[in-house]
Design a protein around this motif. Structure first.
Motif, short mmCIF file in Angstrom:
data_model
loop_
_atom_site.label_atom_id
_atom_site.label_comp_id
_atom_site.label_asym_id
_atom_site.label_seq_id
_atom_site.Cartn_x
_atom_site.Cartn_y
_atom_site.Cartn_z
N VAL A 176 5.65 21.05 -8.41
CA VAL A 176 6.73 20.20 -8.96
C VAL A 176 6.97 18.93 -8.15
O VAL A 176 7.61 18.00 -8.65
N THR A 177 6.49 18.86 -6.94
CA THR A 177 6.68 17.66 -6.12
C THR A 177 5.65 16.61 -6.50
O THR A 177 4.47 16.91 -6.63
N GLN A 178 6.11 15.38 -6.68
CA GLN A 178 5.21 14.28 -7.01
C GLN A 178 4.65 13.65 -5.73
O GLN A 178 5.31 13.64 -4.68
N VAL A 179 3.46 13.11 -5.85
CA VAL A 179 2.80 12.47 -4.72
C VAL A 179 3.69 11.38 -4.12
O VAL A 179 3.79 11.26 -2.90
N LYS A 180 4.36 10.61 -4.97
CA LYS A 180 5.20 9.50 -4.47
C LYS A 180 6.32 9.97 -3.55
O LYS A 180 6.81 9.19 -2.72
N ASP A 181 6.71 11.23 -3.66
CA ASP A 181 7.80 11.76 -2.83
C ASP A 181 7.35 12.12 -1.42
O ASP A 181 8.20 12.30 -0.54
N VAL A 182 6.06 12.24 -1.20
CA VAL A 182 5.57 12.68 0.11
C VAL A 182 4.45 11.82 0.69
O VAL A 182 4.03 12.05 1.82
N MET A 183 3.99 10.82 -0.05
CA MET A 183 2.91 9.97 0.44
C MET A 183 3.38 9.09 1.58
O MET A 183 4.58 8.86 1.76
N THR A 184 2.44 8.59 2.34
CA THR A 184 2.72 7.61 3.38
C THR A 184 2.64 6.24 2.73
O THR A 184 1.62 5.90 2.12
N THR A 185 3.71 5.48 2.83
CA THR A 185 3.73 4.17 2.14
C THR A 185 3.27 3.02 3.02
O THR A 185 2.83 2.00 2.50
N ALA A 186 3.35 3.18 4.32
CA ALA A 186 2.89 2.12 5.23
C ALA A 186 1.39 2.32 5.47
O ALA A 186 0.99 2.97 6.43
N VAL A 187 0.59 1.80 4.56
CA VAL A 187 -0.85 2.02 4.62
C VAL A 187 -1.52 0.94 5.47
O VAL A 187 -1.42 -0.24 5.18
N MET A 188 -2.19 1.39 6.51
CA MET A 188 -2.99 0.47 7.33
C MET A 188 -4.39 0.44 6.74
O MET A 188 -4.88 1.45 6.24
N PHE A 189 -5.01 -0.73 6.79
CA PHE A 189 -6.36 -0.86 6.23
C PHE A 189 -7.18 -1.79 7.09
O PHE A 189 -6.65 -2.46 7.99
N VAL A 190 -8.48 -1.81 6.82
CA VAL A 190 -9.39 -2.70 7.53
C VAL A 190 -10.19 -3.50 6.52
O VAL A 190 -10.23 -3.17 5.33
N ARG A 191 -10.85 -4.55 7.02
CA ARG A 191 -11.72 -5.37 6.19
C ARG A 191 -13.19 -4.98 6.46
O ARG A 191 -13.49 -4.44 7.53
N PRO A 192 -14.08 -5.27 5.54
CA PRO A 192 -15.50 -4.91 5.74
C PRO A 192 -16.14 -5.56 6.95
O PRO A 192 -17.10 -5.03 7.49
N ASP A 193 -15.61 -6.69 7.42
CA ASP A 193 -16.23 -7.38 8.55
C ASP A 193 -15.72 -6.89 9.90
O ASP A 193 -16.23 -7.31 10.94
N GLN A 194 -14.76 -6.00 9.91
CA GLN A 194 -14.27 -5.47 11.18
C GLN A 194 -15.27 -4.48 11.77
O GLN A 194 -16.10 -3.91 11.05
N THR A 195 -15.17 -4.27 13.08
CA THR A 195 -16.14 -3.42 13.77
C THR A 195 -15.66 -1.98 13.88
O THR A 195 -14.45 -1.70 13.75
N SER A 196 -16.60 -1.10 14.15
CA SER A 196 -16.26 0.31 14.35
C SER A 196 -15.31 0.45 15.54
O SER A 196 -14.41 1.28 15.53
N GLU A 197 -15.51 -0.37 16.55
CA GLU A 197 -14.64 -0.33 17.72
C GLU A 197 -13.19 -0.70 17.35
O GLU A 197 -12.24 -0.04 17.80
N GLN A 198 -13.03 -1.72 16.54
CA GLN A 198 -11.68 -2.12 16.09
C GLN A 198 -11.03 -0.99 15.28
O GLN A 198 -9.84 -0.73 15.43
#
Length: 145
Positions: free
Chosen positions: A70-92
């Motif tokens: 009965v719980t919806q994803v929106k009620d428990v998801m993490t909203t502050a999503v961090m992301f990367v770009r394709p040109d970033q490195t594995s180290e970053q």
């Protein structure tokens, strides 16, 4: 250092699995189980509105006495999503994941979701890179170029 784009190319299945914020947590868990993954990007249309992970389930459903059906994803998801770009490195990426205790990073290019990398993808890449360097050093030391 390997670029994120190269890591995405090396993945056997680069499909990014998404789910609606209105979906039930049970549906999200079923999709994650079926695909053998630990996170889903939550989207509305082409927009990323959150991420739902196994950690979200463990901490926000099981421990809080909610039910998955009965719980919806929106009620428990993490909203502050961090992301990367394709040109970033594995180290970053490793730095970002370590500093923020993340296991999954969406890859976004010009505002468009193009992939997802996990800590496992990064570890595999780093091990492969180190193995190559060791082989090169061994060849140099033994003179067998």
């Amino acid at each position: 250092m390997t670029a994120v784009a190269k890591i995405l190319q090396s993945k056997p299945d680069a499909t990014v699995h998404t789910i609606s914020p209105a979906a039930s947590v049970l549906d999200a868990l079923q999709l994650m189980a079926d695909k053998g993954i630990g996170a889903l990007i939550v989207t509305e249309g082409a927009s990323i509105v959150g991420i739902f992970t196994e950690r979200d389930y463990a901490r926000k459903i099981a421990l809080m006495g909610r039910t998955s059906a009965v719980t919806q994803v929106k009620d428990v998801m993490t909203t502050a999503v961090m992301f990367v770009r394709p040109d970033q490195t594995s180290e970053q990426c490793m730095q970002l994941m370590s500093n923020n205790r993340l296991r999954h990073l969406p890859v976004v290019d010009n505002g468009k979701l193009v992939g997802m990398i996990s800590i496992g993808d990064l570890v595999k890449d780093i091990i492969s890179e180190q193995k190559f360097i060791i082989e090169q050093l061994e060849n140099y030391i033994t003179g067998s170029h």
